[in-house]
Design a protein around this motif. Sequence first.
Motif, mmCIF file in Angstrom:
data_model
loop_
_atom_site.group_PDB
_atom_site.id
_atom_site.type_symbol
_atom_site.label_atom_id
_atom_site.label_comp_id
_atom_site.label_asym_id
_atom_site.label_seq_id
_atom_site.Cartn_x
_atom_site.Cartn_y
_atom_site.Cartn_z
ATOM 1 N N ARG A 1 -3.015 8.492 2.491
ATOM 2 C CA ARG A 1 -2.511 8.759 1.096
ATOM 3 C C ARG A 1 -2.826 9.751 0.262
ATOM 4 N N PRO A 2 -2.286 10.760 -0.467
ATOM 5 C CA PRO A 2 -3.080 11.834 -0.913
ATOM 6 C C PRO A 2 -3.965 11.479 -1.947
ATOM 7 N N GLN A 3 -5.049 12.126 -2.127
ATOM 8 C CA GLN A 3 -6.318 12.143 -3.169
ATOM 9 C C GLN A 3 -6.313 13.691 -3.663
ATOM 10 N N PRO A 4 -5.267 13.997 -4.655
ATOM 11 C CA PRO A 4 -5.417 15.495 -4.771
ATOM 12 C C PRO A 4 -6.545 15.817 -5.629
ATOM 13 N N GLU A 5 -7.006 17.084 -5.115
ATOM 14 C CA GLU A 5 -8.385 17.534 -5.620
ATOM 15 C C GLU A 5 -8.428 17.816 -7.175
ATOM 16 N N CYS A 6 -7.087 18.331 -7.651
ATOM 17 C CA CYS A 6 -7.217 19.044 -8.984
ATOM 18 C C CYS A 6 -6.488 17.830 -9.863
ATOM 19 N N LEU A 7 -6.196 16.859 -9.686
ATOM 20 C CA LEU A 7 -5.538 15.681 -10.345
ATOM 21 C C LEU A 7 -6.116 15.478 -11.695
ATOM 22 N N GLY B 1 7.787 9.996 -4.184
ATOM 23 C CA GLY B 1 7.278 10.989 -4.795
ATOM 24 C C GLY B 1 6.406 11.721 -3.689
ATOM 25 N N GLN B 2 6.244 13.236 -4.271
ATOM 26 C CA GLN B 2 5.713 14.305 -3.516
ATOM 27 C C GLN B 2 4.029 14.036 -3.589
ATOM 28 N N LEU B 3 3.568 13.793 -4.822
ATOM 29 C CA LEU B 3 2.047 14.083 -5.426
ATOM 30 C C LEU B 3 1.341 12.933 -4.826
ATOM 31 N N LEU B 4 1.570 11.733 -4.979
ATOM 32 C CA LEU B 4 0.805 10.430 -4.506
ATOM 33 C C LEU B 4 1.539 9.812 -3.586
ATOM 34 N N PHE B 5 2.786 9.847 -3.733
ATOM 35 C CA PHE B 5 3.638 8.948 -2.573
ATOM 36 C C PHE B 5 3.086 7.508 -2.452
ATOM 37 N N PRO B 6 3.033 6.971 -3.662
ATOM 38 C CA PRO B 6 2.683 5.451 -3.682
ATOM 39 C C PRO B 6 3.382 4.358 -2.704
ATOM 40 N N CYS B 7 2.569 3.522 -1.961
ATOM 41 C CA CYS B 7 2.980 2.626 -1.060
ATOM 42 C C CYS B 7 3.572 1.408 -1.948
ATOM 43 N N LYS B 8 4.021 0.543 -1.371
ATOM 44 C CA LYS B 8 4.821 -0.849 -1.816
ATOM 45 C C LYS B 8 4.000 -1.345 -2.881
ATOM 46 N N GLU B 9 2.772 -1.512 -2.690
ATOM 47 C CA GLU B 9 1.612 -2.376 -3.549
ATOM 48 C C GLU B 9 1.583 -1.506 -4.739
ATOM 49 N N GLU B 10 1.501 0.016 -4.350
ATOM 50 C CA GLU B 10 1.062 0.648 -5.703
ATOM 51 C C GLU B 10 2.336 1.043 -6.539
ATOM 52 N N VAL B 11 3.651 0.827 -5.930
ATOM 53 C CA VAL B 11 4.914 0.950 -6.776
ATOM 54 C C VAL B 11 4.811 -0.368 -7.695
ATOM 55 N N ARG B 12 4.431 -1.201 -7.128
ATOM 56 C CA ARG B 12 4.633 -2.622 -7.866
ATOM 57 C C ARG B 12 3.343 -2.428 -9.206
ATOM 58 N N GLN B 13 2.372 -1.913 -8.675
ATOM 59 C CA GLN B 13 1.291 -1.686 -9.698
ATOM 60 C C GLN B 13 1.785 -0.802 -10.858
ATOM 61 N N ILE B 14 2.532 0.082 -10.594
ATOM 62 C CA ILE B 14 2.881 1.119 -11.482
ATOM 63 C C ILE B 14 3.906 0.580 -12.504
ATOM 64 N N TYR B 15 4.782 -0.295 -11.934
ATOM 65 C CA TYR B 15 5.757 -1.041 -12.864
ATOM 66 C C TYR B 15 4.914 -2.181 -13.854
ATOM 67 N N GLU B 16 3.763 -2.617 -13.257
ATOM 68 C CA GLU B 16 2.866 -3.528 -14.031
ATOM 69 C C GLU B 16 2.223 -2.581 -15.070
ATOM 70 N N LEU B 17 1.619 -1.643 -14.606
ATOM 71 C CA LEU B 17 1.215 -0.685 -15.716
ATOM 72 C C LEU B 17 1.908 -0.082 -16.852
ATOM 73 N N ALA B 18 3.164 -0.392 -16.662
ATOM 74 C CA ALA B 18 4.359 0.115 -17.644
ATOM 75 C C ALA B 18 4.745 -0.944 -18.667
ATOM 76 N N LYS B 19 4.267 -2.304 -18.202
ATOM 77 C CA LYS B 19 4.946 -3.489 -18.882
ATOM 78 C C LYS B 19 4.562 -3.522 -20.403
#
Lengths: 416, 416
Positions: free
Chosen positions: A322-328, A398-416
């Motif tokens: 999974r990407p770890q973009p330099e300029c993030l 998504g193109q930038l980070l292309f989150p995996c399943k666990e990460e997608v779940r985490q993103i929803y959690e972070l939006a709680k």
Amino acid sequence: MRDFTFNNPTKYVLGVDSVRGSLGKELKNHGFSKPMLHFGSGSIKANGAYDDVVGSLQEAGIEWVEAGGQKPNPRVEICRECIKQYKAEGCDVIVAVGGGSIVDSAKCIAVGVNLEEGEDVWGVWAGTTTATSGAPIFVVLTLSATASEMNNGAVITNMALKQKYAYGDSFNMPVVSFVDPKYQVTLPKWQTVNGAVDTITHLTEFAFMAASATAKDGLPNTSLHMIEALIKSQIENCDALLEDPTNIARRADFAWAATCGLNQMTDCMLGGGDWCVHMLEHAMSAVSFNLSHGAGLGVVLPGYLRFCDKVAKGEVTRPEGRPQPECLKEFLARYCKNVFGADSVEDAITAWKAILARWGHPTNMSEIFAVYDDIKDTNMDETLDQMTDITVGRGFTGQLLFPCKEEVRQIYELAK
Amino acid sequence: MRDFTFNNPTKYVLGVDSVRGSLGKELKNHGFSKPMLHFGSGSIKANGAYDDVVGSLQEAGIEWVEAGGQKPNPRVEICRECIKQYKAEGCDVIVAVGGGSIVDSAKCIAVGVNLEEGEDVWGVWAGTTTATSGAPIFVVLTLSATASEMNNGAVITNMALKQKYAYGDSFNMPVVSFVDPKYQVTLPKWQTVNGAVDTITHLTEFAFMAASATAKDGLPNTSLHMIEALIKSQIENCDALLEDPTNIARRADFAWAATCGLNQMTDCMLGGGDWCVHMLEHAMSAVSFNLSHGAGLGVVLPGYLRFCDKVAKGEVTRPEGRPQPECLKEFLARYCKNVFGADSVEDAITAWKAILARWGHPTNMSEIFAVYDDIKDTNMDETLDQMTDITVGRGFTGQLLFPCKEEVRQIYELAK
């Protein structure tokens, strides 16, 4: 930097009474003689657009065919009926009168009427049939949000298959788009707000892609400056319109900013948009049919920003590959500072939520669950699991980070 | 707000090696078979553009005709020769390889080859002959400043009559423009600086027009935000390129900002540009042939800003009938703050002069007089009088304030 080609041949006409004065003449100048007017539920009869269109056609001595009844989240089933009608009546151009849904629908009809006998237009959206041309499209816009009036994209829903796909090609660009701001004066407040949030999210999805620039190239400066400018402008325009919805000059300014948000110009040098926030929202709409696109986007954005921040700071261990973009990190600092005047991602999120709050828009996932009838009695954890499955099921997160399943779940959690 | 129509059909291709890979194919796809390559002094042979163009044509099996030798401030006399050659050789498309002068020259040739036998192309620029079509134009850009690669305008000089006029129509838009940033890596520092100053002045001339909005309409928010964004971007890009002229990503960013500065998009809602600063500079170039356009523009801008400030504050009594725009004060405050982070016009001018100074560019009229051979021994007051006569002689001194003769003289004085 990324190489790019910018080519947008749509003629964009903005002005009060521009439709009445020019639509018929423009059709005639282009040699069209039998337009199919395509619209939705009939709100165009209340906001004045229908009278202007019909008046302009009558003045130019042009007869027309009507094909109304398309729904928000436009349905291929209705497009198929319109395609039959277009052919049966011998139409030679589509005039889409409405918001983004109607323009998208017109693009589907335009592709469908040019297919070989027996080919179904859904195949083009599903990627199993190749289209090479489309009927010409004119647009009379009544709601500014999607910028479909000046790009080639169209999102179409297949009710039978429960699928929703985007498709676009250069031959699907509108020939002429008319934007008369007076039609938008009577929009309900929530539609103005949703339009603003949609535009701001389009621009943000583009901006995210800058984060994948290499340290050597640096961030794509001009594109980012333009994106930041348009976001700031649209926040100010939305504020002003909630104060005074009848301000025609502001309606026009709002309309132009919305168009520039997704008219193929703002992503030059960025290689398109990230679209992770959009993917996350599509799953939210899928579990809550009453949730509007803009409402979902506004709420899920902070979750994604927080996730990006964690990746930038090395606080999460990403799955291999999974990407770890330099300029993030550099990008996030710039975006938060220039768009929200904030010194950290959390400060930017606080600023964004303050904007949503003053617009009367939900500010987090919990509020969404509390407000929307079709999910408010569900178990939030289970529903977030379900949304995660839907997001990942599309295969593209998504193109930038292309989150995996666990990460997608985490993103929803972070939006709680 | 002002109604507007935006229509820019030029296909804009930006990328390293884009010419080599695509020019021949694009010409072929459009059905063209005999291009006339138009260029200037031959610098395209040093920067690599000529080899790429010729290589791409050879790979596509396309034969070409060459018409070089055009000068900066392109001359109608040379265009006339090229028009003859184009017809005699049976060419079907012009490929302009160079900077803005060569693209402008190509536009003049394109108009000329389509005129009736016996009609002289200068008539079109002088306004005595009507053009209705032009030959197709492809562009290979080697210097970013004028944005002629993505607009319809062309400034042509008639050496015999000592006249210099602008003309443009939609049929004069380039079909395809290629921008390969690698050609610009070897540009002398002063040409990069002049390109930046030219772009910033274009954008500022557009911004000035916002000042004529009525108090009711307010300032055109989206256009101003985009203009401010592009100015800031170009200042940063120029700084970065003076540090490292070989940064290809910055060269590309600089090129795109320059194009957006005058590609018909940034002035949407503004009703075109003011152009007073340009008129004042043209007169400066007229008395000092060695003065480059960018150098003159940078120096005269502060004078015009000061004059605007005086009008806004009611410190000058204007002749009857001259505009006193309602929003001028509000505009100046916004422009100075958002572009230069300044709280007053004088602070903005100080900031602008600091930028010019670090770019090695003259900062005021006295410096211009001290530096340029052809005016340094003249009497400054007399030469300013002469420049005033030239400016007023053109009959047009800008849209926003349209200064009278005494006021034009005062603006030069304020730039001393």
